[in-house]
Design an enzyme around this catalytic site. Structure first.
Site, mmCIF file in Angstrom:
data_model
loop_
_atom_site.group_PDB
_atom_site.id
_atom_site.type_symbol
_atom_site.label_atom_id
_atom_site.label_comp_id
_atom_site.label_asym_id
_atom_site.label_seq_id
_atom_site.Cartn_x
_atom_site.Cartn_y
_atom_site.Cartn_z
ATOM 1 N N GLU A 79 0.982 -1.419 0.021
ATOM 2 C CA GLU A 79 0.047 0.294 0.312
ATOM 3 C C GLU A 79 0.741 1.462 0.042
ATOM 4 O O GLU A 79 0.142 1.884 0.071
ATOM 5 C CB GLU A 79 -0.843 0.276 1.148
ATOM 6 N N CYS A 111 -3.579 -3.168 4.200
ATOM 7 C CA CYS A 111 -2.553 -4.088 5.214
ATOM 8 C C CYS A 111 -2.976 -5.184 4.154
ATOM 9 O O CYS A 111 -2.313 -6.135 4.970
ATOM 10 C CB CYS A 111 -3.139 -3.536 6.531
ATOM 11 N N HIS A 233 -2.610 -9.416 12.249
ATOM 12 C CA HIS A 233 -2.213 -8.199 11.701
ATOM 13 C C HIS A 233 -1.930 -7.303 12.820
ATOM 14 O O HIS A 233 -2.595 -7.049 13.729
ATOM 15 C CB HIS A 233 -2.621 -7.462 10.813
HETATM 16 N N1 COA Z 1 1.292 4.056 30.187
HETATM 17 C C1 COA Z 1 0.775 2.651 29.257
HETATM 18 N N2 COA Z 1 0.115 2.977 28.995
HETATM 19 C C2 COA Z 1 -0.563 4.687 28.098
HETATM 20 C C3 COA Z 1 -0.063 5.551 29.090
HETATM 21 C C4 COA Z 1 0.985 4.621 30.167
HETATM 22 N N3 COA Z 1 1.628 6.539 30.506
HETATM 23 N N4 COA Z 1 -0.125 6.618 27.842
HETATM 24 C C5 COA Z 1 -1.318 6.382 27.288
HETATM 25 N N5 COA Z 1 -1.518 4.593 27.383
HETATM 26 C C6 COA Z 1 -2.155 3.673 26.917
HETATM 27 C C7 COA Z 1 -3.223 4.552 26.634
HETATM 28 O O1 COA Z 1 -3.746 4.331 26.982
HETATM 29 C C8 COA Z 1 -3.791 4.199 24.946
HETATM 30 O O2 COA Z 1 -4.136 2.534 25.772
HETATM 31 P P1 COA Z 1 -5.128 1.936 25.321
HETATM 32 O O3 COA Z 1 -6.210 2.039 23.639
HETATM 33 O O4 COA Z 1 -5.480 0.090 25.272
HETATM 34 O O5 COA Z 1 -6.663 2.476 26.045
HETATM 35 C C9 COA Z 1 -2.632 3.702 24.241
HETATM 36 O O6 COA Z 1 -2.059 3.907 25.446
HETATM 37 C C10 COA Z 1 -2.745 4.994 22.883
HETATM 38 O O7 COA Z 1 -3.580 6.267 23.975
HETATM 39 P P2 COA Z 1 -3.815 6.912 22.918
HETATM 40 O O8 COA Z 1 -4.017 8.142 23.908
HETATM 41 O O9 COA Z 1 -4.937 6.898 22.204
HETATM 42 O O10 COA Z 1 -3.116 7.232 21.349
HETATM 43 P P3 COA Z 1 -2.644 8.714 20.755
HETATM 44 O O11 COA Z 1 -4.635 9.351 21.214
HETATM 45 O O12 COA Z 1 -1.851 8.732 20.292
HETATM 46 O O13 COA Z 1 -3.450 7.139 19.312
HETATM 47 C C11 COA Z 1 -3.047 5.332 17.644
HETATM 48 C C12 COA Z 1 -2.915 5.878 19.397
HETATM 49 C C13 COA Z 1 -2.938 3.746 18.340
HETATM 50 C C14 COA Z 1 -4.961 5.431 17.579
HETATM 51 C C15 COA Z 1 -2.119 5.971 16.759
HETATM 52 O O14 COA Z 1 -1.079 5.844 17.462
HETATM 53 C C16 COA Z 1 -3.005 5.839 14.985
HETATM 54 O O15 COA Z 1 -3.938 6.382 14.521
HETATM 55 N N6 COA Z 1 -1.241 4.812 14.759
HETATM 56 C C17 COA Z 1 -2.016 4.660 13.539
HETATM 57 C C18 COA Z 1 -3.159 3.178 13.652
HETATM 58 C C19 COA Z 1 -3.146 2.093 12.419
HETATM 59 O O16 COA Z 1 -1.985 1.913 11.863
HETATM 60 N N7 COA Z 1 -4.796 1.957 11.702
HETATM 61 C C20 COA Z 1 -4.799 1.393 10.781
HETATM 62 C C21 COA Z 1 -4.342 -0.056 10.252
HETATM 63 S S1 COA Z 1 -5.254 -0.967 11.336
#
Ligand code: COA
Length: 390
Positions: A79, A111, A233
């Site tokens: 992709e 993916c 995945h």
């Molecule tokens: N200790 C442990 N965990 C922590 C933490 C800490 N100090 N601070 C935050 N976290 C956890 C949060 O609770 C969350 O866990 P959960 O999802 O199990 O609730 C996780 O870390 C991520 O935090 P979040 O605030 O949701 O992160 P974000 O808003 O920065 O976004 C993604 C995370 C994954 C959504 C983002 O990186 C993204 O969009 N990535 C792309 C995803 C992708 O590839 N999707 C398409 C293919 S399937």
């Protein structure tokens, strides 16, 4: 006739950034990246590696002369392809010196592309049992500096040789699949970075897994106890854990423990590479096979593939007798051990390097890139590839 995975190759670039250090520089707690996202290191591709070279390097590791003669179909799932018209498979076909009487194409569905390739390969082998098909899953995951997706980037490729009487894993029938037109992750043709609705994507991934799993159970009368492990995945490794947990209540305690323990092993490689999009599920399978040395032949492994947009599929494989003898464990241990850490500042600099888009000539110095196959430059809008062994 059994059809399945006969060999698995893998390649990831020689540079990585430490997620603890990336977290500090982005003012977030390191545990967010290492536990919350589940990533320890993120592979950084130098400008001399692109999806074509990553895939060619992954395939180079596994193919012998007989394979090169017998492969008559190259299916390249990606992709992050380099051309909107010509398939990346054609470049790889030439770089590997494959039999000219072969087909070479590119398959796209986020993916899910390599999984589609594997299913097409199975059909081809069923009709042509003496052939072999090379299925590639290769990508560079880019969301951009300082974006919420930044911690889920990565780069790498897997190469799967699909054949009759496979030596690693027989792929079974009873696949279940699902398509739904949603906008959770996409990359318009004019953009080199993906757009993602991260939270929605997480929800849909889990929903797709629950739906295909329900349908699989209805179709087969099997349940979690029948599986030694389920590989997912992994856009980031916590994602697979969330999906697994969504169904674990159905399992007896001992099955729960086994599936969770094996999930941990199946995410080791991905945790240290990052997202490789099309190859991520197969990198996770490779991690399980190579890192769990007491995994018995005959074990049933579940595989969940998800490509945003979205298509999901659940399918299964059975490990073959002496499968471990056909893995490349020493080479992959060496590949990881030889990687070099870059600082966050160096990563940012590499990230912003670009190839010319005005037809001008660029020559890249590939002496610092340990890969055998590299991008050596651009000329007249054409990528110039080099195989250092030619
Ligand atoms: N200790 C442990 N965990 C922590 C933490 C800490 N100090 N601070 C935050 N976290 C956890 C949060 O609770 C969350 O866990 P959960 O999802 O199990 O609730 C996780 O870390 C991520 O935090 P979040 O605030 O949701 O992160 P974000 O808003 O920065 O976004 C993604 C995370 C994954 C959504 C983002 O990186 C993204 O969009 N990535 C792309 C995803 C992708 O590839 N999707 C398409 C293919 S399937």
């Amino acid at each position: 006739m059994k059809i399945g995975i006969d060999k698995i190759g893998f390649y990831t670039p020689h540079l990585y950034v430490d997620m603890n250090k990336l977290a500090v520089s982005r003012n977030v707690e390191p545990e967010k990246f290492t536990i919350g996202i589940g990533q320890s290191k993120m592979a950084i591709p130098p400008i001399s590696q692109d999806p074509v070279t990553l895939a060619a390097n992954a395939a180079l590791e596994i193919l012998d002369n007989e394979d090169k003669e017998k492969i008559d179909f190259v299916i390249f799932g990606t992709e992050s392809g380099i051309d909107n018209s010509k398939s990346a498979g054609v470049y790889v076909h030439r770089l590997l010196g494959l039999n000219p009487h072969a087909r070479a194409v590119e398959v796209k569905q986020a993916c899910y592309g390599a999984t589609a390739g594997i299913q097409m390969a199975k059909g081809h082998i069923a009709l042509n049992p003496d052939s072999k098909v090379l299925v590639l899953g290769s990508d560079i995951a880019r969301y951009g500096l300082n974006t919420s997706g930044e911690a889920t980037q990565g780069a790498g490729a897997v190469a799967l040789l699909i054949s009759a009487e496979p030596r690693i894993m027989e792929l079974e029938e009873n696949n279940v699949y699902l398509t739904d037109d949603i906008m959770d992750f996409w990359r318009p043709i004019y953009s080199d970075k993906a757009f993602v609705d991260g939270k929605f994507s997480n929800e849909q991934y889990i929903l797709f897994f629950e739906k295909v799993w329900e349908q699989y159970k209805a179709k087969t009368d099997l349940s979690l106890k029948d599986f030694e492990a389920i590989c997912f995945h992994l856009p980031y490794t916590k994602m697979g854990l969330k999906a697994l947990r969504a169904v674990l209540d159905e399992a007896e305690e001992e099955d729960k423990e086994r599936l969770l323990a094996n999930f941990e092993i199946s995410r080791k490689y991905n945790r240290n590479v990052g997202n490789i999009y099309t190859g991520s599920l197969y990198l996770s399978l490779l991690s399980l096979l190579e890192q769990k040395d007491d995994l018995q032949s005959g074990a049933k492994i579940g595989l969940f593939s998800y490509g945003s947009g979205a298509v999901g599929e659940f399918f299964t494989g059975i490990l073959q007798p002496n499968y471990r003898e056909h893995l490349h464990i020493a080479e992959h241990t060496q590949l990881f051990a030889a990687r070099k850490e870059v600082t966050v500042a160096e990563y940012e600099e590499i990230f912003q390097e670009t190839l010319p888009i005005d037809g001008s000539t660029l020559e890249l110095d590939v002496t610092n890139d340990p890969a055998t196959i590299c991008l050596a430059g651009m000329k007249d809008n054409m990528r110039q590839y080099v195989n250092k062994e030619d």
